[in-house]
Enzyme design. Structure first.
Site, mmCIF file in Angstrom:
data_model
loop_
_atom_site.group_PDB
_atom_site.id
_atom_site.type_symbol
_atom_site.label_atom_id
_atom_site.label_comp_id
_atom_site.label_asym_id
_atom_site.label_seq_id
_atom_site.Cartn_x
_atom_site.Cartn_y
_atom_site.Cartn_z
ATOM 1 N N LYS A 48 -0.017 4.251 -0.243
ATOM 2 C CA LYS A 48 -0.678 5.427 0.355
ATOM 3 C C LYS A 48 -0.469 6.642 -0.552
ATOM 4 O O LYS A 48 -0.444 6.498 -1.768
ATOM 5 C CB LYS A 48 -0.170 5.646 1.794
ATOM 6 C CG LYS A 48 -0.259 4.344 2.620
ATOM 7 C CD LYS A 48 0.001 4.536 4.086
ATOM 8 C CE LYS A 48 -0.112 3.177 4.798
ATOM 9 N NZ LYS A 48 0.041 3.295 6.237
ATOM 10 N N ASN A 84 0.866 -1.185 0.000
ATOM 11 C CA ASN A 84 0.000 0.000 0.000
ATOM 12 C C ASN A 84 0.898 1.230 0.000
ATOM 13 O O ASN A 84 1.515 1.551 1.015
ATOM 14 C CB ASN A 84 -0.882 -0.044 1.260
ATOM 15 C CG ASN A 84 -1.697 1.216 1.461
ATOM 16 O OD1 ASN A 84 -1.788 2.054 0.569
ATOM 17 N ND2 ASN A 84 -2.289 1.356 2.640
ATOM 18 N N HIS A 116 -9.412 1.246 5.035
ATOM 19 C CA HIS A 116 -8.142 1.402 5.747
ATOM 20 C C HIS A 116 -8.349 2.354 6.926
ATOM 21 O O HIS A 116 -9.134 3.298 6.838
ATOM 22 C CB HIS A 116 -7.074 1.948 4.795
ATOM 23 C CG HIS A 116 -5.704 1.924 5.389
ATOM 24 N ND1 HIS A 116 -5.279 2.870 6.280
ATOM 25 C CD2 HIS A 116 -4.685 1.047 5.250
ATOM 26 C CE1 HIS A 116 -4.042 2.570 6.661
ATOM 27 N NE2 HIS A 116 -3.652 1.473 6.046
ATOM 28 N N SER A 120 3.600 -2.287 10.254
ATOM 29 C CA SER A 120 5.040 -2.388 10.489
ATOM 30 C C SER A 120 5.635 -3.742 10.111
ATOM 31 O O SER A 120 6.545 -4.235 10.784
ATOM 32 C CB SER A 120 5.367 -2.029 11.950
ATOM 33 O OG SER A 120 5.013 -0.670 12.207
ATOM 34 N N GLY A 145 2.778 2.139 10.730
ATOM 35 C CA GLY A 145 3.760 3.199 10.565
ATOM 36 C C GLY A 145 4.518 3.547 11.830
ATOM 37 O O GLY A 145 5.178 4.578 11.896
ATOM 38 N N GLU A 199 -6.712 4.717 7.985
ATOM 39 C CA GLU A 199 -6.472 6.136 7.667
ATOM 40 C C GLU A 199 -7.699 6.755 6.999
ATOM 41 O O GLU A 199 -8.003 7.930 7.216
ATOM 42 C CB GLU A 199 -5.212 6.268 6.806
ATOM 43 C CG GLU A 199 -3.964 6.004 7.650
ATOM 44 C CD GLU A 199 -2.773 5.455 6.890
ATOM 45 O OE1 GLU A 199 -2.765 5.494 5.653
ATOM 46 O OE2 GLU A 199 -1.839 4.970 7.566
ATOM 47 N N GLU A 201 -5.208 -4.880 10.735
ATOM 48 C CA GLU A 201 -4.171 -3.873 10.929
ATOM 49 C C GLU A 201 -4.427 -3.108 12.220
ATOM 50 O O GLU A 201 -5.229 -2.154 12.230
ATOM 51 C CB GLU A 201 -4.154 -2.885 9.757
ATOM 52 C CG GLU A 201 -3.892 -3.536 8.415
ATOM 53 C CD GLU A 201 -3.360 -2.527 7.414
ATOM 54 O OE1 GLU A 201 -2.252 -2.737 6.914
ATOM 55 O OE2 GLU A 201 -4.043 -1.523 7.166
HETATM 56 P P1 PGA Z 1 3.012 0.191 7.558
HETATM 57 O O1 PGA Z 1 1.518 0.428 7.011
HETATM 58 O O2 PGA Z 1 3.512 -1.108 6.942
HETATM 59 O O3 PGA Z 1 3.783 1.378 7.074
HETATM 60 O O4 PGA Z 1 2.918 0.089 9.043
HETATM 61 C C1 PGA Z 1 0.645 -0.654 6.849
HETATM 62 C C2 PGA Z 1 -0.677 -0.173 6.291
HETATM 63 O O5 PGA Z 1 -1.168 0.878 6.707
HETATM 64 O O6 PGA Z 1 -1.255 -0.837 5.398
#
Ligand code: PGA
Length: 247
Positions: A10, A8, A92, A207, A168, A94, A162
Site C-alpha cells: 500500500k 501489498n 483493490h 488480516s 486491516g 481501497e 478480500e
Molecule cells: P491486510 O490487508 O492484510 O492488512 O488486512 C490486505 C489487503 O488489503 O490486501
C-alpha cells in the site's frame, strides 16, 4: 498450479524498506510457491533491480487503462512492466472506495495490464453491511463478471477475495465463509472463461498473519494470499510464504 503469496505494501515504504525485501529473499530464497511484493511505485524499479535473479517477483498496485497520454499523475501498464513489474493489483477495495473505481474501469485496467504482459490481480469483496444483508455472493458474482476482461487466462489473471471488513481489522471470516466464497468464485469463473478457470489462482486477503495462514491455506480453492500489513516485515511475511509452500 503454483500458489501465490502476494504482499501489498500500500502507501508504505521509502528506500530504507528495501532492506525488508532483501531480508525476505534471504529468508525464503527458494519457496515452493510464487512470492511477490507490490511496493509503492516509487520503489518498483529499485526493488526489481534488487530482486533480479531471485525468486522474488515485483508488482504494482494500480495502472491506467491507456498505454500513454495526457493523464497527469497516472502510470501505464507498459511503464510498470518497463520498471520491472510482472504483476499489478487492480480494483483493490481501497481504490474502489478512495477513487470510485468501477467494475468496468477495473476490467479496462486489467485488459491493459494483460496486453502489457502483466498478470492482473483483480480484487473483489463485500462490505460488512452487504454480508449482513445476505448479499455476499450476489455482490461478488457481479464484481467478478464486471471486473474480469474477456481473454483472461490462468497465465494472466489472479483473483483476490478480500472482504472489506477483514482488511486491516484483524478480523477474518470463518473457514466456512472463505471456503463458500472461493468455491463460488471457481464456479462463476468457469462460467466466464471456461475450463481455464480451474487453474486461475484464487487468493484470500484480509488480516492474513503468520498465526492464521496455515489454516486458511488448507481450505479448498484457496491458492494463496494477498497480504497487507503482515507483508511489510520479512519476519512476518516469510513464515506466511513458508506456510503456503507447505500447503
Ligand atoms: P491486510 O490487508 O492484510 O492488512 O488486512 C490486505 C489487503 O488489503 O490486501
Amino acid at each position: 498450479m503454483r500458489k501465490l503469496a502476494a504482499g501489498n505494501w500500500k502507501m508504505n515504504g521509502t528506500a530504507a524498506a528495501l532492506a525488508e525485501a532483501k531480508a525476505l529473499i534471504d529468508a525464503q530464497p527458494n519457496p515452493a510457491c510464487d512470492m511477490l511484493l507490490c511496493p509503492p511505485a516509487t520503489l518498483l524499479a529499485a526493488m526489481a533491480e534488487m530482486a533480479r535473479g531471485t525468486a522474488l517477483r515485483i508488482g504494482a498496485q494500480d495502472c491506467h487503462a491507456a498505454a500513454s497520454g495526457a493523464h497527469t499523475g497516472d502510470l501505464s501498464a507498459p511503464m510498470l512492466a518497463d520498471a520491472g513489474a510482472t504483476h499489478v493489483i487492480l480494483g483493490h477495495s481501497e481504490r474502489r472506495a478512495d477513487h470510485g473505481e468501477t467494475d468496468a474501469q477495473v476490467a479496462a485496467k486489467a485488459k491493459a495490464a494483460q496486453a502489457a504482459g502483466l498478470i492482473a490481480i483483480v480484487c473483489l469483496g463485500e462490505t460488512e453491511s452487504q454480508r449482513d444483508a445476505g448479499a455476499t455472493l450476489a455482490v461478488i458474482g457481479a464484481q467478478l463478471q464486471g471486473s474480469v476482461p474477456a481473454g483472461s487466462t490462468a497465465a494472466n489473471l489472479v483473483i483476490a477475495y478480500e472482504p472489506v471488513w477483514a482488511i486491516g481489522t484483524g478480523r477474518t471470516p470463518t473457514q466456512a465463509q472463505i471456503a463458500e466464497v472461493h468455491a463460488f468464485l471457481r464456479a462463476r469463473l468457469t462460467d466466464l472463461i471456461g475450463a481455464e478457470a480451474a487453474t486461475v489462482r484464487l487468493l484470500y486477503g484480509g488480516s492474513v498473519k503468520p498465526g492464521n495462514a496455515a489454516e486458511i491455506f488448507a481450505l479448498p480453492h484457496v491458492d494463496g494470499a494477498l497480504v497487507g500489513g503482515a507483508s511489510l516485515k520479512a519476519a512476518d511475511f516469510a513464515p506466511i510464504v513458508a506456510a503456503l509452500s507447505a500447503a
